[in-house]
Scaffold this active site. Structure first.
Site, PDB file in Angstrom:
ATOM      1  N   TYR A   1    -116.269 -60.243  52.245  1.00  0.00           N
ATOM      2  CA  TYR A   1    -116.391 -61.660  53.168  1.00  0.00           C
ATOM      3  C   TYR A   1    -117.733 -61.907  53.262  1.00  0.00           C
ATOM      4  CZ  TYR A   1    -116.228 -64.177  57.159  1.00  0.00           C
ATOM      5  OH  TYR A   1    -116.624 -65.389  58.066  1.00  0.00           O
TER       6      TYR A   1
ATOM      7  N   ASP B   1    -112.163 -52.575  56.267  1.00  0.00           N
ATOM      8  CA  ASP B   1    -111.766 -54.263  56.939  1.00  0.00           C
ATOM      9  C   ASP B   1    -110.330 -54.168  56.579  1.00  0.00           C
ATOM     10  OD1 ASP B   1    -111.160 -56.619  57.770  1.00  0.00           O
ATOM     11  OD2 ASP B   1    -113.374 -57.425  57.130  1.00  0.00           O
TER      12      ASP B   1
ATOM     13  N   ARG C   1    -115.946 -56.776  81.894  1.00  0.00           N
ATOM     14  CA  ARG C   1    -116.972 -56.418  80.439  1.00  0.00           C
ATOM     15  C   ARG C   1    -116.715 -54.942  80.184  1.00  0.00           C
ATOM     16  NH1 ARG C   1    -122.129 -54.569  79.675  1.00  0.00           N
ATOM     17  NH2 ARG C   1    -122.638 -55.542  81.873  1.00  0.00           N
TER      18      ARG C   1
ATOM     19  N   LYS D   1    -106.966 -63.290  62.677  1.00  0.00           N
ATOM     20  CA  LYS D   1    -106.188 -63.714  61.522  1.00  0.00           C
ATOM     21  C   LYS D   1    -104.678 -63.182  61.775  1.00  0.00           C
ATOM     22  CE  LYS D   1    -110.028 -65.032  59.682  1.00  0.00           C
ATOM     23  NZ  LYS D   1    -111.068 -64.353  60.430  1.00  0.00           N
TER      24      LYS D   1
END
Length: 376
Positions: free
Chosen positions: A93, A165, A40, A190
């Protein structure tokens, strides 16, 4: 055992790393980055992905996260706390809008949406507690292109941060940090990964202090990415430049085809001369316009269904940027959570279809689109 020198980084599929003794443990805390303790906090695979994306974006440091949404959350929390205010481009988005309007407001962070025609004149929107503006290089789903350099000057004038973004563009097309943005965010799911088999995000910081804060947030909130998905994404990243060029070439050819088709009333693609930001996109994107486009057929649900059902090789898959072409339906997927009024204001009507153009032979794609449009 012989000395092993792999050409490709192995998968460090482990949750924890071991120490020889207490001295080695203390060294971990005294000299960060010399050793790993817990995945982590850091893992060789996630670090490799972060370093490679950071290099492509030209940042001071990058943090990889479990998804694009967790990357946006981390970016906002880097600059904001309860009582703060954020600005967001109106065309964004749908998931980002839900995060801001439904979740972060519960944490005491207020949001105001800025219409596209007011995005470069923020004086009436900035409040004393405004900390940042969030926008997209190319907006989802109608491909409006932000002038990042102009927007960076405007946000700096008001003393707020600019978070971009960059998912639709990728650093192959646009590098927001070089244009003045403070942070560039991606859904690695993506284009960066590119093969529809990873869910991941990344944020790239222009300042080292922002990077350190972002990293701490990702660690503390548990927003880290797994070793295996980091490895897959780093593998996909190796072909990014080749893929983006083919995505863009195919999309431009398809946009021209759709523009001339009698069943298509409108096409949104920055590579078309009639696009309102075509010149900006050409300059800001190094002559590449990306692999995403949207188009409108009849505003009739049955017509949309007939079109989708007639396609032979292009699936209806509500995501984007894989090597194979797919289409999505903003009204029913990405922007479903918006009110009808918001959808209409943005121009997302019943007949709007978003096409994620892949890297297949473009002639075959055009043929499939053509025969499906004939059945509308």
């Amino acid at each position: 055992m012989p000395h092993i020198k792999p050409k490709v980084t192995p998968i460090y599929q482990t949750s924890v790393f071991t120490f020889e003794d207490l001295n080695e443990l203390e060294l971990y805390f005294e000299q960060p980055g010399q050793q790993y303790m817990y995945s982590r906090y850091g893992n060789p695979n996630s670090d490799e992905l972060a370093e490679e994306v950071n290099e492509q974006e030209g940042g001071a440091g990058a943090v990889v996260t479990s998804s694009g949404m967790s990357a946006i959350l981390t970016a906002i929390l880097t600059y904001c706390q309860a009582g703060d205010h954020v600005l967001c481009a109106e065309e964004i988005y749908g998931g980002s809008s839900v995060l801001l309007s439904q979740e972060l407001t519960r944490m005491g962070i207020a949001v105001t949406y800025v219409p596209g025609d007011k995005i470069y004149t923020l004086a009436t929107y900035v409040q004393p507690n405004t900390k940042l503006l969030l926008g997209e290089t190319m907006s989802n789903p109608l491909l409006q292109v932000l002038d990042i350099k102009k927007l960076a000057l405007e946000t700096k004038q008001h003393g707020i941060k600019l978070v971009i973004d960059n998912t639709f563009a990728s650093p192959v097309i646009t590098k927001p940090l070089a244009l003045g943005a403070d942070m560039s965010v991606h859904s690695v799911t993506k284009y960066l990964s590119g093969h529809s088999d990873v869910t991941a995000g990344v944020l790239v910081c222009g300042a080292e202090e922002d990077y350190k804060r972002s990293r701490q947030i990702a660690i503390t909130y548990g927003l880290n990415l797994s070793p295996f998905e980091s490895w897959l994404a780093a593998r996909g990243l190796k072909t990014l430049k080749l893929r983006i060029r083919q995505h863009a070439a195919n999309a431009l050819a398809i946009a021209h085809f759709l523009e001339e088709h009698p069943k298509v009333s409108k096409v949104w693609y920055p590579g078309l001369a009639q696009h309102p930001q075509h010149q900006l996109a050409q300059e800001q994107g190094n002559g590449l316009f990306g692999g995403m486009l949207s188009f409108r057929i009849a505003d009739d649900t049955e017509a949309v269904n007939r079109f989708m059902q007639a396609l032979e090789s292009i699936p209806f898959a509500p995501s984007l940027a894989g090597v194979s072409t797919s289409l999505s339906y903003p009204l029913g997927t990405s922007h479903r959570s918006l009110s009808g009024e918001q959808q209409q204001k943005m121009g997302i009507t019943v007949g709007v279809i978003r096409l994620s153009v892949g890297i297949e032979d473009v002639e075959e794609l055009i043929a499939d689109l053509g025969q499906a449009l004939d059945k509308v």
